[in-house]
Design an enzyme around this catalytic site. Structure first.
Site, PDB file in Angstrom:
ATOM      1  N   GLY A  65      22.960  -1.036  72.515  1.00  9.25           N
ATOM      2  CA  GLY A  65      22.350  -0.747  71.211  1.00  9.25           C
ATOM      3  C   GLY A  65      22.825  -1.640  70.081  1.00  9.25           C
ATOM      4  CB  SER A  79      22.198  -3.614  76.197  1.00  8.20           C
ATOM      5  OG  SER A  79      21.874  -2.545  75.345  1.00  8.20           O
ATOM      6  CB  ALA A 106      19.318  -6.893  79.876  1.00 10.13           C
ATOM      7  CG  ASP A 123      13.844  -6.187  72.558  1.00 13.87           C
ATOM      8  OD1 ASP A 123      13.340  -6.897  71.675  1.00 13.87           O
ATOM      9  OD2 ASP A 123      14.785  -5.403  72.363  1.00 13.87           O
TER      10      ASP A 123
HETATM   11  C1  MEV Z   1      14.639  -4.199  68.870  1.00 13.65           C
HETATM   12  O1  MEV Z   1      15.448  -4.977  69.746  1.00 13.65           O
HETATM   13  C2  MEV Z   1      13.524  -5.035  68.316  1.00 13.65           C
HETATM   14  C3  MEV Z   1      12.537  -4.281  67.459  1.00 13.65           C
HETATM   15  O2  MEV Z   1      11.588  -5.230  66.946  1.00 13.65           O
HETATM   16  C4  MEV Z   1      11.811  -3.210  68.233  1.00 13.65           C
HETATM   17  C5  MEV Z   1      10.845  -3.795  69.245  1.00 13.65           C
HETATM   18  O3  MEV Z   1      10.372  -4.926  69.107  1.00 13.65           O
HETATM   19  O4  MEV Z   1      10.514  -3.052  70.208  1.00 13.65           O
HETATM   20  C6  MEV Z   1      13.217  -3.630  66.258  1.00 13.65           C
END
Ligand code: MEV
Length: 327
Positions: free
Chosen positions: A114, A119, A122, A164
């Site tokens: 977090g 993480s 991944a 992500d």
């Molecule tokens: C979180 O790592 C990235 C955000 O843009 C959320 C997302 O894209 O799912 C805040």
């Protein structure tokens, strides 16, 4: 028994705005989460998890995600650590058409939970590939990306972009705009990462930006401004103009602060990096606490962060072009 790994990532630009259809450019880094999966002869899951911020714990529970594991750590920590594993298992059971498969699962991560380094994506991507392979089926990197996105959507109650999970599954620098996900050529980027030892709640932070954007025009304009900035960033990336990338990262951090997702610890690491001569610095990921990313070829930023009260760890990272893979 199958082990798969997938890289963490930093956002050069565009987190949060990407949730509303603006483009974002995350880059995979050479810190990975490894997930080892062994099929059981019942439908239970046993999860042992360790990462930079967890000393390690084990939970065992029935194959249903609503079961309450009996462990001596906070419920929110357990949910954070196991929620993505559960969702990955659900995807693997579906992909391999084995709805009652049970597993012993070990998660070892070089990425704090977090903290903005991806993480959860991944662990989810590596978990889906390892469990699917353990059940005798196979998935391509883009199929893993798609299933990992579905898993994140389920855990984050609809608040997730593809950025992500696509980045973690395919590796390298990527550009994500809505459902359009592609790889980008990138120059060598001298990433320096600072970690405050904390974490942000991605779901709550994304929901907070959504509320702000619904209430105030300035917040909607800020999201659109981040999109413009990302388009400038893509041009700078294509031209290999690292100084311009740094400047745009500084602007991006300011816009994220306006959306309320920075924190005192993140701001102080960003300013320490800038004062040390970094080309640019910004928070990475959802914010609220966790990591900043700076660009600096010299040792200065790393040294400044190492001595900054409130920065628990600092390290260099390189772009990792390897996405999810069986080890
Ligand atoms: C979180 O790592 C990235 C955000 O843009 C959320 C997302 O894209 O799912 C805040």
């Amino acid at each position: 028994m199958v082990t798969a790994s997938a890289p963490g990532k930093v956002y050069l630009f565009g987190e949060h705005a990407v949730v509303y259809g603006e483009p974002a450019v995350p880059c995979a880094i050479d810190r990975r989460a490894r997930v080892t999966v062994e099929e059981r002869d019942d439908d239970h899951l046993r999860v042992h998890a360790e990462d930079l911020s967890l000393d390690g714990f084990t939970v065992e529970y029935g194959g249903r995600t609503d079961a309450n594991p009996d462990v001596d750590v906070s419920q929110s920590l357990v949910e954070a650590a196991t929620g993505y594993v559960d969702a990955a298992v659900a995807q693997a059971r579906d992909a391999a058409d084995a709805p009652r498969a049970g597993f012993d699962i070990t998660v070892e991560s070089e990425i704090p939970l977090g903290a903005g380094l991806g993480s959860s994506a991944a662990v989810t991507a590596a978990g889906i590939l390892a469990a699917t392979r353990e059940l005798g089926a196979d998935l391509s990197a883009t199929e893993v990306a798609d299933r990992a996105y579905q898993a994140e959507l389920a855990v984050q109650e609809g608040n997730a972009s593809r950025a992500d999970t696509f980045c973690s599954a395919t590796g390298g620098a990527v550009r994500v705009e809505g459902d359009d996900c592609r790889s980008l050529d990138a120059p060598e980027l001298p990433f320096v990462i600072g970690f405050d030892g904390g974490a942000g709640d991605t779901g709550a932070l994304v929901a907070g930006v959504r509320e702000l954007k619904d209430e105030y025009d300035f917040a909607a304009d800020t999201v659109a401004a981040i999109g413009d900035l990302v388009r400038n960033g893509e041009a700078a990336l294509g031209a290999g103009d690292v100084a311009e990338l740094g400047q745009l990262m500084d602007f991006n951090h300011g816009l994220l602060s306006a959306l309320g997702v920075s924190a005192r610890s993140l701001d102080s690491m960003v300013w320490a990096a800038r004062d040390a001569g970094a080309l640019g610095a910004k928070l990475t990921g959802a914010g609220g606490g966790g990591c900043v990313v700076a660009l600096d070829e010299s040792e200065e930023t790393e040294t400044a962060l190492r001595y900054l009260p409130g920065c628990e760890e600092t390290f260099r990272a390189e772009l990792d072009i390897q996405g999810v893979r069986v080890e």
